[in-house]
Write an enzyme that holds these catalytic residues in place. Structure first.
Site, short mmCIF file in Angstrom:
data_model
loop_
_atom_site.label_atom_id
_atom_site.label_comp_id
_atom_site.label_asym_id
_atom_site.label_seq_id
_atom_site.Cartn_x
_atom_site.Cartn_y
_atom_site.Cartn_z
N ASP A 136 0.80 -1.22 0.00
CA ASP A 136 0.00 0.00 0.00
C ASP A 136 0.83 1.26 0.00
OD1 ASP A 136 0.82 -0.51 2.62
OD2 ASP A 136 -1.07 0.06 3.53
N ASP A 163 7.13 4.03 2.91
CA ASP A 163 7.55 5.16 3.74
C ASP A 163 8.96 4.91 4.28
OD1 ASP A 163 6.68 3.31 5.68
OD2 ASP A 163 4.93 4.48 6.19
N SER A 164 9.12 4.20 5.38
CA SER A 164 10.47 3.99 5.93
C SER A 164 11.32 3.13 5.01
CB SER A 164 10.39 3.32 7.31
OG SER A 164 10.02 1.95 7.17
N THR A 216 9.92 -2.42 5.36
CA THR A 216 9.09 -3.56 4.98
C THR A 216 9.38 -4.00 3.55
OG1 THR A 216 7.34 -2.87 6.50
CG2 THR A 216 6.71 -4.39 4.74
N ARG A 245 -10.63 1.47 6.24
CA ARG A 245 -10.15 0.68 5.10
C ARG A 245 -11.17 0.66 3.96
NH1 ARG A 245 -5.56 -2.27 6.55
NH2 ARG A 245 -5.40 -2.81 8.75
#
Length: 179
Positions: free
Chosen positions: A104, A107-108, A111, A169
């Site tokens: 989805d 960002d960091s 993952t 969601r």
């Protein structure tokens, strides 16, 4: 009353129609370089709506991808920031296959980096990634997505599979949580 909470203000960022058009374009781009034995690996939970729409769009492009899922979580430093762990692993055979990880939001980077490394070490011929949103934040890990739906401001977003405390969601659009 169960589930009652103060509703957050949500300002639409990308409409359902805009998302649908972009998913079709992403499917076209993925199909242009896809091998004959394509495997889509959706990262749960946030990507489930995006992944469903994307594989239907890939079908419209003439592809018949296999789809599998992995559920990854971060633990050790609150809700984010810890080590990435596999909570539910893929079941499909990976050796020699072209894989596209669908997530989805990037960002960091932790993952996506973890998932790409994991699937590569298991013998996938190629591992590419498709993210719905590429958040404009500093990455903790140097990783870039191969296919990007939209650039995202450094704000908290919900809808189209993404949540705030497992709510929102179901929204057909992507919106910024205000306040």
């Amino acid at each position: 009353m169960a589930g009652s909470a103060v509703a957050e203000a949500i300002t639409p960022l990308y409409s359902a129609e805009t998302i649908a058009r972009r998913v079709e374009t992403l499917a076209h781009d993925i199909a242009a370089g896809a091998g004959p034995d394509l495997l889509i690996v959706a990262v749960l939970k946030g990507s489930f709506i995006f992944a469903a729409d994307l594989i239907r769009a890939l079908h419209q492009q003439g592809l018949r991808p296999e789809i599998d899922f992995m559920f990854l979580g971060s633990y050790g430093m609150g809700t984010t920031g810890g080590a990435v762990k596999v909570l539910r692993d893929v079941e499909a055979e990976l050796a020699g296959r072209d894989v596209v990880i669908v997530d989805d939001i990037l960002d960091s980077g932790r993952t996506l980096h973890f998932a790409k490394d994991l699937l590569t070490t298991r013998g996938a011929r190629s591992v590419k990634s498709c993210v719905l949103l590429d958040k404009d934040v500093a990455r903790e890990v140097a990783v870039a997505a191969d296919f990007i739906g939209f650039k995202c401001p450094p704000q908290f977003v919900v809808g189209y599979g993404m949540d705030l405390g497992n709510r929102y969601r179901e929204l057909p659009f992507i919106g910024v949580v205000e306040g």
